[in-house]
Design a protein around this motif. Sequence first.
Motif, short mmCIF file in Angstrom:
data_model
loop_
_atom_site.label_atom_id
_atom_site.label_comp_id
_atom_site.label_asym_id
_atom_site.label_seq_id
_atom_site.Cartn_x
_atom_site.Cartn_y
_atom_site.Cartn_z
N LEU A 249 -24.92 29.86 -46.61
CA LEU A 249 -26.26 30.42 -46.49
C LEU A 249 -27.16 29.65 -47.45
O LEU A 249 -26.78 29.39 -48.59
CB LEU A 249 -26.26 31.90 -46.88
CG LEU A 249 -27.67 32.51 -47.00
CD1 LEU A 249 -27.88 33.56 -45.92
CD2 LEU A 249 -27.87 33.12 -48.37
N HIS A 250 -28.32 29.26 -46.96
CA HIS A 250 -29.31 28.59 -47.80
C HIS A 250 -30.69 28.98 -47.30
O HIS A 250 -30.93 29.01 -46.08
CB HIS A 250 -29.14 27.06 -47.75
CG HIS A 250 -30.13 26.36 -48.61
ND1 HIS A 250 -31.29 25.82 -48.12
CD2 HIS A 250 -30.15 26.15 -49.95
CE1 HIS A 250 -31.97 25.29 -49.12
NE2 HIS A 250 -31.30 25.48 -50.24
N SER A 251 -31.56 29.31 -48.24
CA SER A 251 -32.95 29.57 -47.86
C SER A 251 -33.86 29.02 -48.94
O SER A 251 -33.44 28.81 -50.08
CB SER A 251 -33.21 31.07 -47.66
OG SER A 251 -33.21 31.75 -48.90
N HIS A 252 -35.10 28.77 -48.55
CA HIS A 252 -36.08 28.39 -49.56
C HIS A 252 -37.47 28.88 -49.16
O HIS A 252 -37.78 29.04 -47.98
CB HIS A 252 -36.08 26.88 -49.84
CG HIS A 252 -36.70 26.06 -48.77
ND1 HIS A 252 -35.99 25.49 -47.78
CD2 HIS A 252 -37.99 25.72 -48.55
CE1 HIS A 252 -36.79 24.82 -46.97
NE2 HIS A 252 -38.02 24.95 -47.42
N TRP A 253 -38.25 29.17 -50.19
CA TRP A 253 -39.64 29.57 -50.07
C TRP A 253 -40.46 28.58 -50.89
O TRP A 253 -40.04 28.19 -51.99
CB TRP A 253 -39.88 30.95 -50.67
CG TRP A 253 -39.25 32.09 -49.97
CD1 TRP A 253 -37.96 32.54 -50.09
CD2 TRP A 253 -39.88 32.98 -49.04
NE1 TRP A 253 -37.76 33.64 -49.31
CE2 TRP A 253 -38.93 33.93 -48.66
CE3 TRP A 253 -41.16 33.06 -48.51
CZ2 TRP A 253 -39.21 34.95 -47.77
CZ3 TRP A 253 -41.45 34.08 -47.63
CH2 TRP A 253 -40.49 35.01 -47.25
N GLN A 254 -41.62 28.21 -50.35
CA GLN A 254 -42.56 27.36 -51.10
C GLN A 254 -43.96 27.93 -50.88
O GLN A 254 -44.35 28.16 -49.73
CB GLN A 254 -42.50 25.91 -50.61
CG GLN A 254 -43.43 24.99 -51.34
CD GLN A 254 -43.00 24.75 -52.78
OE1 GLN A 254 -41.87 24.33 -53.04
NE2 GLN A 254 -43.87 25.02 -53.74
N MET A 255 -44.67 28.16 -51.97
CA MET A 255 -46.02 28.70 -51.89
C MET A 255 -46.99 27.71 -52.54
O MET A 255 -46.68 27.14 -53.58
CB MET A 255 -46.14 30.04 -52.66
CG MET A 255 -45.20 31.11 -52.18
SD MET A 255 -43.55 30.88 -52.88
CE MET A 255 -42.76 32.38 -52.39
N ALA A 256 -48.15 27.53 -51.92
CA ALA A 256 -49.16 26.62 -52.48
C ALA A 256 -50.54 27.20 -52.23
O ALA A 256 -50.86 27.61 -51.10
CB ALA A 256 -49.04 25.25 -51.83
N ASP A 257 -51.35 27.25 -53.29
CA ASP A 257 -52.73 27.70 -53.14
C ASP A 257 -53.50 26.71 -52.29
O ASP A 257 -53.25 25.50 -52.33
CB ASP A 257 -53.41 27.85 -54.52
CG ASP A 257 -52.92 29.07 -55.26
OD1 ASP A 257 -52.84 30.15 -54.65
OD2 ASP A 257 -52.60 28.95 -56.46
N ARG A 258 -54.46 27.24 -51.52
CA ARG A 258 -55.32 26.40 -50.68
C ARG A 258 -56.69 26.31 -51.34
O ARG A 258 -57.18 27.31 -51.88
CB ARG A 258 -55.44 27.01 -49.30
CG ARG A 258 -54.08 27.12 -48.60
CD ARG A 258 -54.21 27.77 -47.27
NE ARG A 258 -55.25 27.07 -46.55
CZ ARG A 258 -55.81 27.50 -45.43
NH1 ARG A 258 -55.44 28.62 -44.90
NH2 ARG A 258 -56.74 26.81 -44.83
N PRO A 259 -57.35 25.16 -51.27
CA PRO A 259 -58.68 25.01 -51.90
C PRO A 259 -59.70 26.02 -51.36
O PRO A 259 -60.57 26.49 -52.09
CB PRO A 259 -59.10 23.58 -51.55
CG PRO A 259 -57.86 22.89 -51.12
CD PRO A 259 -56.89 23.93 -50.64
N GLU A 260 -59.57 26.38 -50.10
CA GLU A 260 -60.52 27.32 -49.48
C GLU A 260 -60.15 28.77 -49.71
O GLU A 260 -60.79 29.68 -49.20
CB GLU A 260 -60.68 27.02 -47.99
CG GLU A 260 -59.40 27.12 -47.18
CD GLU A 260 -58.56 25.86 -47.14
OE1 GLU A 260 -57.76 25.74 -46.19
OE2 GLU A 260 -58.65 25.00 -48.04
N GLY A 261 -59.08 29.02 -50.46
CA GLY A 261 -58.64 30.38 -50.76
C GLY A 261 -57.36 30.71 -50.03
O GLY A 261 -56.98 30.09 -49.03
N GLY A 262 -56.66 31.71 -50.54
CA GLY A 262 -55.39 32.09 -49.95
C GLY A 262 -54.32 31.06 -50.29
O GLY A 262 -54.50 30.19 -51.14
N CYS A 263 -53.21 31.16 -49.61
CA CYS A 263 -52.12 30.22 -49.86
C CYS A 263 -51.35 29.94 -48.59
O CYS A 263 -51.43 30.68 -47.61
CB CYS A 263 -51.17 30.76 -50.93
SG CYS A 263 -50.15 32.16 -50.43
N GLU A 264 -50.62 28.85 -48.63
CA GLU A 264 -49.71 28.49 -47.54
C GLU A 264 -48.30 28.81 -48.02
O GLU A 264 -47.92 28.44 -49.13
CB GLU A 264 -49.84 27.02 -47.21
CG GLU A 264 -49.00 26.60 -46.03
CD GLU A 264 -49.27 25.17 -45.62
OE1 GLU A 264 -50.33 24.92 -45.00
OE2 GLU A 264 -48.42 24.32 -45.93
#
Length: 151
Positions: free
Chosen positions: A92-107
């Motif tokens: 089992l392997h999982s990953h999460w990546q979060m990045a702020d967006r210049p226009e607001g919110g995040c990806e």
Amino acid sequence: MPRHSETRVLPYTAREIYDLVADVARYPEFLPWTAAARIRSRRPGPDGSEVMEADLVISFKVFRESFGSRVTLWPERRRIETTYLDGPFRHLHSHWQMADRPEGGCEVSFAVDFEFRSAILQKIIGVVFDEAMRRVVRAFEARAAELYGVR
């Protein structure tokens, strides 16, 4: 072996979503099929990371299994990786990546792949896997709205 990945744009900060996903002990409060969670240990890891070992109990109809995983948290990078330790999986392997967006919110990017040791369990989950993973992601989104408000 089932695999699922998706990327979402959410109206929250990357830190908020990171904190939500990193709080493994609270998963039973909102995550479908998660009956219990226990943190075995937490320790500093390499490269500014923190390494947590945790057990989750997954319950779905007559299926109830516990498994252990190693969760590596990189708070500054807003990245979380999970690897399998013990239980009913072959891997089992999982990953999460979060990045702020210049226009607001995040990806937010999420990916998981795993394989059960049991061919029977593998066939059962194969039928519902994609929908189950979509429900999991929606549960995290709903939890973010509950914790941080609808934006």
